[in-house]
Write a protein that holds these residues in place. Structure first.
Motif, PDB file in Angstrom:
ATOM      1  N   LEU A   1     -30.649  76.194  22.168  1.00  0.00           N
ATOM      2  CA  LEU A   1     -30.715  75.029  23.043  1.00  0.00           C
ATOM      3  C   LEU A   1     -31.473  73.878  22.389  1.00  0.00           C
ATOM      4  O   LEU A   1     -31.069  72.713  22.484  1.00  0.00           O
ATOM      5  CB  LEU A   1     -31.386  75.410  24.364  1.00  0.00           C
ATOM      6  CG  LEU A   1     -30.615  76.371  25.260  1.00  0.00           C
ATOM      7  CD1 LEU A   1     -31.492  76.824  26.420  1.00  0.00           C
ATOM      8  CD2 LEU A   1     -29.334  75.734  25.780  1.00  0.00           C
TER       9      LEU A   1
ATOM     10  N   ALA B   1     -30.564  64.237  25.715  1.00  0.00           N
ATOM     11  CA  ALA B   1     -30.521  65.658  26.042  1.00  0.00           C
ATOM     12  C   ALA B   1     -31.904  66.264  26.226  1.00  0.00           C
ATOM     13  O   ALA B   1     -32.835  65.979  25.466  1.00  0.00           O
ATOM     14  CB  ALA B   1     -29.778  66.424  24.956  1.00  0.00           C
ATOM     15  N   THR B   2     -32.023  67.104  27.257  1.00  0.00           N
ATOM     16  CA  THR B   2     -33.160  67.998  27.427  1.00  0.00           C
ATOM     17  C   THR B   2     -32.600  69.395  27.635  1.00  0.00           C
ATOM     18  O   THR B   2     -31.385  69.573  27.770  1.00  0.00           O
ATOM     19  CB  THR B   2     -34.028  67.598  28.630  1.00  0.00           C
ATOM     20  OG1 THR B   2     -33.220  67.600  29.815  1.00  0.00           O
ATOM     21  CG2 THR B   2     -34.636  66.217  28.439  1.00  0.00           C
ATOM     22  N   TRP B   3     -33.480  70.411  27.668  1.00  0.00           N
ATOM     23  CA  TRP B   3     -32.967  71.769  27.822  1.00  0.00           C
ATOM     24  C   TRP B   3     -33.959  72.649  28.566  1.00  0.00           C
ATOM     25  O   TRP B   3     -35.145  72.356  28.647  1.00  0.00           O
ATOM     26  CB  TRP B   3     -32.641  72.389  26.471  1.00  0.00           C
ATOM     27  CG  TRP B   3     -33.813  72.532  25.526  1.00  0.00           C
ATOM     28  CD1 TRP B   3     -34.271  71.599  24.635  1.00  0.00           C
ATOM     29  CD2 TRP B   3     -34.675  73.665  25.402  1.00  0.00           C
ATOM     30  NE1 TRP B   3     -35.358  72.073  23.955  1.00  0.00           N
ATOM     31  CE2 TRP B   3     -35.633  73.345  24.407  1.00  0.00           C
ATOM     32  CE3 TRP B   3     -34.732  74.914  26.014  1.00  0.00           C
ATOM     33  CZ2 TRP B   3     -36.639  74.244  24.023  1.00  0.00           C
ATOM     34  CZ3 TRP B   3     -35.724  75.808  25.640  1.00  0.00           C
ATOM     35  CH2 TRP B   3     -36.653  75.474  24.654  1.00  0.00           C
ATOM     36  N   GLN B   4     -33.414  73.735  29.123  1.00  0.00           N
ATOM     37  CA  GLN B   4     -34.229  74.748  29.807  1.00  0.00           C
ATOM     38  C   GLN B   4     -33.468  76.063  29.773  1.00  0.00           C
ATOM     39  O   GLN B   4     -32.246  76.093  29.960  1.00  0.00           O
ATOM     40  CB  GLN B   4     -34.500  74.341  31.258  1.00  0.00           C
ATOM     41  CG  GLN B   4     -35.364  75.343  32.032  1.00  0.00           C
ATOM     42  CD  GLN B   4     -35.600  74.917  33.458  1.00  0.00           C
ATOM     43  OE1 GLN B   4     -35.582  73.718  33.781  1.00  0.00           O
ATOM     44  NE2 GLN B   4     -35.812  75.873  34.350  1.00  0.00           N
ATOM     45  N   THR B   5     -34.177  77.160  29.547  1.00  0.00           N
ATOM     46  CA  THR B   5     -33.510  78.455  29.519  1.00  0.00           C
ATOM     47  C   THR B   5     -33.087  78.861  30.936  1.00  0.00           C
ATOM     48  O   THR B   5     -33.748  78.544  31.929  1.00  0.00           O
ATOM     49  CB  THR B   5     -34.415  79.549  28.932  1.00  0.00           C
ATOM     50  OG1 THR B   5     -35.632  79.602  29.671  1.00  0.00           O
ATOM     51  CG2 THR B   5     -34.703  79.294  27.460  1.00  0.00           C
TER      52      THR B   5
ATOM     53  N   GLY C   1     -25.411  74.991  24.944  1.00  0.00           N
ATOM     54  CA  GLY C   1     -25.964  75.097  23.603  1.00  0.00           C
ATOM     55  C   GLY C   1     -24.948  75.291  22.512  1.00  0.00           C
ATOM     56  O   GLY C   1     -25.283  75.219  21.321  1.00  0.00           O
TER      57      GLY C   1
ATOM     58  N   ALA D   1     -29.914  70.247  21.580  1.00  0.00           N
ATOM     59  CA  ALA D   1     -30.499  69.023  22.125  1.00  0.00           C
ATOM     60  C   ALA D   1     -30.800  68.020  21.011  1.00  0.00           C
ATOM     61  O   ALA D   1     -30.568  66.814  21.175  1.00  0.00           O
ATOM     62  CB  ALA D   1     -31.764  69.350  22.910  1.00  0.00           C
TER      63      ALA D   1
ATOM     64  N   LEU E   1     -29.239  70.825  29.110  1.00  0.00           N
ATOM     65  CA  LEU E   1     -28.573  71.987  28.548  1.00  0.00           C
ATOM     66  C   LEU E   1     -29.266  73.256  29.025  1.00  0.00           C
ATOM     67  O   LEU E   1     -30.497  73.365  28.973  1.00  0.00           O
ATOM     68  CB  LEU E   1     -28.606  71.935  27.016  1.00  0.00           C
ATOM     69  CG  LEU E   1     -28.144  70.629  26.366  1.00  0.00           C
ATOM     70  CD1 LEU E   1     -28.259  70.735  24.851  1.00  0.00           C
ATOM     71  CD2 LEU E   1     -26.720  70.297  26.781  1.00  0.00           C
ATOM     72  N   GLY E   2     -28.475  74.221  29.487  1.00  0.00           N
ATOM     73  CA  GLY E   2     -29.023  75.497  29.922  1.00  0.00           C
ATOM     74  C   GLY E   2     -28.399  76.647  29.164  1.00  0.00           C
ATOM     75  O   GLY E   2     -27.242  76.574  28.749  1.00  0.00           O
TER      76      GLY E   2
END
Length: 258
Positions: free
Chosen positions: A62, A73-77, A34, A66, A54-55
């Motif tokens: 994030l 791009a995708t993201w997840q915590t 991020g 993204a 992205l984490g």
């Protein structure tokens, strides 16, 4: 005298089939993507045709990252200090080709001044965080996939009294070699930068930052700081060079040579 001539063996099908080491349509997981170096890796990997995941711990950061990277791009915590969180992050994926993590939070200082919890913090976050990232990513990685760990030049040349931090960075280099043996043919390497003019140092007080930058310029052969893009370029090299494994590279401007 009769000389015996050996006939080269016929390559096996696996040897004969070239592996893909470009990033087109590959899935790159970036823990800590991020901001900072991780975000620059995301931009460079996406530009090379990869899909990036992205984490990190902060959803807002994030999501903004993204959007900045774009449709790739995708993201997840994820919280690297919690193995269950790391397992959940990779459990939500059905494929990962390359992994890099910069996410870490720790205290640095002299042994005689830090309490034991602060002294252990680089290992808790930076070492064990990356250990668990590699552990839970490993079942998803293809034979030509890779893991890049993040160390630091302080492991080879401590710049100040901070022995636990220096030991942590050296341990990460050892972890990289050990994982390269265990996970082969998946490749595992370590990048060990020096001081970088970027997001991490921007969060420090101006006086501390200026003093650190001046000292680092004096201590290197190139007499300048690295950029985040220069470190990111090194990470992409380790993703895509199919014959690099168990190695540590030092994009540090010659700091470890002085």
């Amino acid at each position: 005298m009769r000389l015996s001539m050996s006939v080269p063996s016929t390559p096996s099908p696996a040897d004969a089939s070239p592996r893909r080491h470009e990033l087109t349509d590959r899935v790159v997981a970036l823990i800590g993507g991020g901001s900072g170096i991780g975000l620059r890796v995301a931009h460079q990997a996406a530009a090379a045709g990869a899909k990036v995941v992205l984490g990190g711990r902060t959803p807002e950061k994030l999501a903004a990252a993204a959007r900045e990277v774009g449709e790739a791009a995708t993201w997840q915590t994820v919280d690297v200090t919690d193995p269950r969180s790391v397992a959940s992050f990779f459990g939500a994926r059905d494929r990962v080709d390359h992994v890099f993590t910069t996410a870490a939070s720790y205290r640095v200082g002299p042994m005689l001044k830090l309490d034991d919890a602060d002294a252990a913090s680089p290992f808790t976050s930076k070492f064990w965080g990356q250990y668990h990232v590699a552990k839970y990513a490993a079942p998803l990685l293809p034979p030509d996939g890779s893991v890049v760990l993040m160390s630091g030049a302080a492991g080879a040349r401590p710049p100040a009294p901070a022995p636990a931090y220096a030991a942590c960075n050296a341990a990460i280099e050892g972890l990289g070699r050990g994982l390269a043996v265990e996970l082969a043919p998946v490749r595992v390497n370590v990048i060990s930068p020096g001081t970088v003019d970027g997001n991490l140092w921007a969060q420090r007080p101006a006086q501390e930052r200026d003093a650190g930058f001046t000292q680092y310029r004096n201590d290197t052969l190139l007499h300048r700081l690295a950029t985040e893009d220069e470190i990111a370029h090194g990470v992409l090299f380790l993703f895509t060079n199919g014959y690099m494994t168990g190695s540590t590279i030092y994009p540090d401007g010659g700091y470890t040579l002085r």
